[in-house]
Design a protein around this motif. Structure first.
Motif, PDB file in Angstrom:
ATOM      1  N   ALA A 137      -6.443   0.736   2.234  1.00 45.35           N
ATOM      2  CA  ALA A 137      -6.498   0.548   0.779  1.00 45.35           C
ATOM      3  C   ALA A 137      -7.685   1.325   0.200  1.00 45.35           C
ATOM      4  N   ASN A 138      -8.794   1.299   0.912  1.00 49.20           N
ATOM      5  CA  ASN A 138      -9.971   2.042   0.450  1.00 49.20           C
ATOM      6  C   ASN A 138      -9.707   3.548   0.455  1.00 49.20           C
ATOM      7  N   TRP A 139      -8.940   4.011   1.432  1.00 54.19           N
ATOM      8  CA  TRP A 139      -8.583   5.439   1.493  1.00 54.19           C
ATOM      9  C   TRP A 139      -7.728   5.804   0.286  1.00 54.19           C
ATOM     10  N   ILE A 140      -6.729   4.982  -0.009  1.00 51.59           N
ATOM     11  CA  ILE A 140      -5.894   5.226  -1.186  1.00 51.59           C
ATOM     12  C   ILE A 140      -6.759   5.218  -2.444  1.00 51.59           C
ATOM     13  N   HIS A 141      -7.630   4.240  -2.527  1.00 53.04           N
ATOM     14  CA  HIS A 141      -8.522   4.107  -3.682  1.00 53.04           C
ATOM     15  C   HIS A 141      -9.367   5.379  -3.837  1.00 53.04           C
ATOM     16  N   ALA A 142      -9.870   5.893  -2.721  1.00 52.52           N
ATOM     17  CA  ALA A 142     -10.681   7.108  -2.741  1.00 52.52           C
ATOM     18  C   ALA A 142      -9.889   8.297  -3.270  1.00 52.52           C
ATOM     19  N   GLN A 150      -6.821  -1.463  -5.517  1.00 50.57           N
ATOM     20  CA  GLN A 150      -8.056  -2.217  -5.724  1.00 50.57           C
ATOM     21  C   GLN A 150      -7.894  -3.698  -5.403  1.00 50.57           C
ATOM     22  N   ALA A 151      -6.657  -4.152  -5.188  1.00 44.54           N
ATOM     23  CA  ALA A 151      -6.418  -5.556  -4.846  1.00 44.54           C
ATOM     24  C   ALA A 151      -6.684  -5.834  -3.362  1.00 44.54           C
ATOM     25  N   ALA A 198     -16.497   6.310   1.822  1.00 47.19           N
ATOM     26  CA  ALA A 198     -17.510   5.721   2.716  1.00 47.19           C
ATOM     27  C   ALA A 198     -17.055   4.371   3.260  1.00 47.19           C
ATOM     28  N   ARG A 199     -16.104   3.735   2.596  1.00 47.55           N
ATOM     29  CA  ARG A 199     -15.605   2.422   3.014  1.00 47.55           C
ATOM     30  C   ARG A 199     -14.312   2.511   3.827  1.00 47.55           C
ATOM     31  N   LEU A 233       0.829  -1.204   0.000  1.00 45.34           N
ATOM     32  CA  LEU A 233       0.000   0.000   0.000  1.00 45.34           C
ATOM     33  C   LEU A 233       0.865   1.257   0.000  1.00 45.34           C
ATOM     34  N   LEU A 234       1.986   1.214   0.708  1.00 41.63           N
ATOM     35  CA  LEU A 234       2.906   2.346   0.660  1.00 41.63           C
ATOM     36  C   LEU A 234       3.474   2.496  -0.750  1.00 41.63           C
ATOM     37  N   GLN A 235       3.729   1.392  -1.397  1.00 43.39           N
ATOM     38  CA  GLN A 235       4.191   1.435  -2.792  1.00 43.39           C
ATOM     39  C   GLN A 235       3.123   2.092  -3.673  1.00 43.39           C
ATOM     40  N   ALA A 236       1.853   1.785  -3.432  1.00 45.13           N
ATOM     41  CA  ALA A 236       0.770   2.414  -4.198  1.00 45.13           C
ATOM     42  C   ALA A 236       0.773   3.922  -3.994  1.00 45.13           C
TER      43      ALA A 236
END
Length: 84
Positions: A34-39, A27-28, A56-57, A7-10
């Motif tokens: 992960a959801n925060w990064i995705h947001a 998204q994996a 929201a997630r 996730l840090l790499q993302a």
């Protein structure tokens, strides 16, 4: 590699402008970070509806928390993921 490391790499990829690679990692996973990064990635993309869905997630983060300063938000996520 641990989830935290990936996730840090993302985050680092997003900071470098590689939205697609960062998105593939985010998204994996389905945990709140992960959801925060995705947001944030969808915020960067300009897809507010999708971004708000992922916020929201997260279990507490909101679209307006960092307004439109995605760089500062990515920095905050990186600090959250970096062990002391």
């Amino acid at each position: 590699m641990s989830n935290r490391t990936l996730l840090l790499q993302a985050v680092r990829l997003a900071q470098a402008g590689d939205w697609h690679a960062a998105h593939q990692i985010a998204q994996a996973y389905s945990d709140p970070t992960a959801n925060w990064i995705h947001a944030v990635l969808h915020k960067i993309e300009g897809d507010r509806w999708n971004s708000e869905y992922w916020y929201a997630r997260t279990g507490g983060h909101q679209y307006a928390d960092f307004d439109s300063d995605s760089a500062a938000e990515l920095d905050a996520i990186a600090r959250w993921l970096t062990p002391e």
